[in-house]
Design an enzyme around this catalytic site. Structure first.
Site, mmCIF file in Angstrom:
data_model
loop_
_atom_site.group_PDB
_atom_site.id
_atom_site.type_symbol
_atom_site.label_atom_id
_atom_site.label_comp_id
_atom_site.label_asym_id
_atom_site.label_seq_id
_atom_site.Cartn_x
_atom_site.Cartn_y
_atom_site.Cartn_z
ATOM 1 N N LEU A 4 0.755 -1.220 0.353
ATOM 2 C CA LEU A 4 0.123 -0.159 0.261
ATOM 3 C C LEU A 4 0.968 1.197 0.060
ATOM 4 O O LEU A 4 1.935 1.273 0.791
ATOM 5 C CB LEU A 4 -0.778 -0.062 1.568
ATOM 6 C CG LEU A 4 -2.109 -0.617 1.431
ATOM 7 C CD1 LEU A 4 -2.683 -0.015 2.764
ATOM 8 C CD2 LEU A 4 -3.115 -0.269 -0.126
ATOM 9 N N ASP A 5 0.696 1.998 -1.073
ATOM 10 C CA ASP A 5 1.317 3.413 -1.105
ATOM 11 C C ASP A 5 1.622 4.082 0.432
ATOM 12 O O ASP A 5 0.325 3.978 1.269
ATOM 13 C CB ASP A 5 1.123 4.045 -1.854
ATOM 14 C CG ASP A 5 1.262 4.054 -3.383
ATOM 15 O OD1 ASP A 5 2.153 3.517 -3.303
ATOM 16 O OD2 ASP A 5 0.710 4.132 -4.742
ATOM 17 N N PRO A 6 2.628 4.387 0.284
ATOM 18 C CA PRO A 6 2.138 5.545 2.151
ATOM 19 C C PRO A 6 0.907 6.515 2.069
ATOM 20 O O PRO A 6 0.893 6.783 3.378
ATOM 21 C CB PRO A 6 3.758 5.864 2.395
ATOM 22 C CG PRO A 6 4.579 5.639 1.700
ATOM 23 C CD PRO A 6 3.476 5.427 0.260
ATOM 24 N N ALA A 21 -2.008 5.559 1.528
ATOM 25 C CA ALA A 21 -3.173 5.121 1.768
ATOM 26 C C ALA A 21 -2.776 4.393 2.805
ATOM 27 O O ALA A 21 -2.225 4.765 3.688
ATOM 28 C CB ALA A 21 -2.930 3.891 0.707
#
Length: 337
Positions: free
Chosen positions: A56-58, A60
């Site tokens: 998960l991207d930072p 998100a």
């Protein structure tokens, strides 16, 4: 009297690591990378082996299943699983990255109505083609695309087919629009937001993203890092799901003691000799015997296998070509002789 030489500083004692098997449903916070979240959880649990099931991207937040010990053998199943997100896009502004972390590229007026937005979403349900974003980890000539992007270069990318199983409007407070999407592996939600914005004629970028589901797993039983940090050591294990939480969508097969012994030695078992469910019978009814090559098709249905006596998970198998073929075994269930 001479002074004794100074003693070497004491080395910090190493914390013993635990052989831990299970799945942690973590509610990752915004601003933390998936790897950093994994490191923190692994440290809290003092676990020997751990891995996550897709980043998960930072930017998100939300569901990040973490696998410990034997559960890491089945993490690929979640990497391939459908995902569900709640996302908020801001209309009228496009950015270099497609999300709020990028620089503004263009600003346009937002003239669309809520009806227009709902109609635009309709166009993105089902199978669609996405052009992967430049700011992604996909590689070109062995180099991640984001490295080209950071150098100010744009390279050609082939479109990829992805499946949007569900896409619904949750809230519309223009210029911000919130939607829920269930999509296949490989879908970029920020690219989806950008493409919807282009259909609406005003552009868009993603400003918030929360993952609420991975396969059959949901946020309902997830825990935050703060809650884990505040918990006593003896309470941490209460948050762990069993290994087979990753396999709940597979039909189950239960083996007697002799079949268990043979299965754990990697031997194939004849389906005709086993008590199998109607679900497995239907799934394998179209399979034809293939004794000539001695293999089971990689397309054969997958099942989770248990020891009937102890009820413990033994591993995963393929059920086809008239046999039950072991695929991945649980080491802690292995025979002693």
């Amino acid at each position: 009297m001479t002074n004794a030489p100074p003693t070497a500083p004491q080395q910090r004692a190493r914390v013993p690591r635990r052989a831990l098997d299970g799945v942690l449903l973590l509610d990752k916070p915004v601003g933390l990378s998936s790897n950093d979240a994994l490191i923190r959880a692994k440290r809290l649990y003092q676990a020997k082996k751990a891995g996550h099931t897709g980043t998960l991207d930072p930017l998100a937040s939300g569901l990040l299943p973490l696998c410990f010990g034997e559960a890491t053998k089945f993490s690929q199943d979640l990497l391939d699983a459908d995902k569900t997100y709640e996302a908020t896009m801001r209309l009228g502004i496009t950015t270099t990255t497609g999300d709020a972390e990028g620089d503004v590229l263009q600003t346009r007026d937002v003239l669309c109505s809520e009806h227009d937005i709902a109609a635009a979403l309709e166009r993105f349900r089902g199978e669609i083609v996405q052009i992967p974003p430049m700011y992604s980890a996909l590689k070109r000539d062995g180099k991640p695309l984001y490295e080209y992007a950071r150098a100010g270069q744009t390279v050609e990318r082939e479109g990829r087919r992805v499946m949007i199983h569900a896409l619904e409007l949750i809230a519309c407070a223009r210029p911000d629009v919130t939607f829920r999407v269930t999509c296949s592996k490989g879908t970029y939600v920020r690219t989806l937001a950008e493409d919807i914005g282009e259909v609406l004629g005003c552009g868009a970028h993603l400003i918030a993203l929360r993952r609420t589901g991975v396969g059959a797993l949901t946020l309902e039983h997830a825990v935050t890092l703060d809650a884990l940090s505040d918990a006593a050591q003896g309470e941490l294990d209460c948050w762990l799901q069993p290994v087979d939480a990753l396999l709940s969508t597979f039909p189950a097969v239960h083996l007697d003691d002799e079949a268990t012994r043979r299965f754990l030695h990697g031997q194939r078992l004849r389906l005709a000799d086993l008590s199998i469910s109607d679900e497995i019978s239907r799934a394998t009814s179209s399979e034809t015997s293939s004794e000539t090559n001695g293999t089971v098709s990689s397309e054969a249905p997958r099942v989770r296998v248990y020891a009937a006596t102890a009820g413990r998970l033994l591993g995963v198998a393929r059920a086809g070509d008239g046999v039950l073929a072991p695929e991945r075994l649980i080491v802690t269930a292995a025979p002693t002789s």
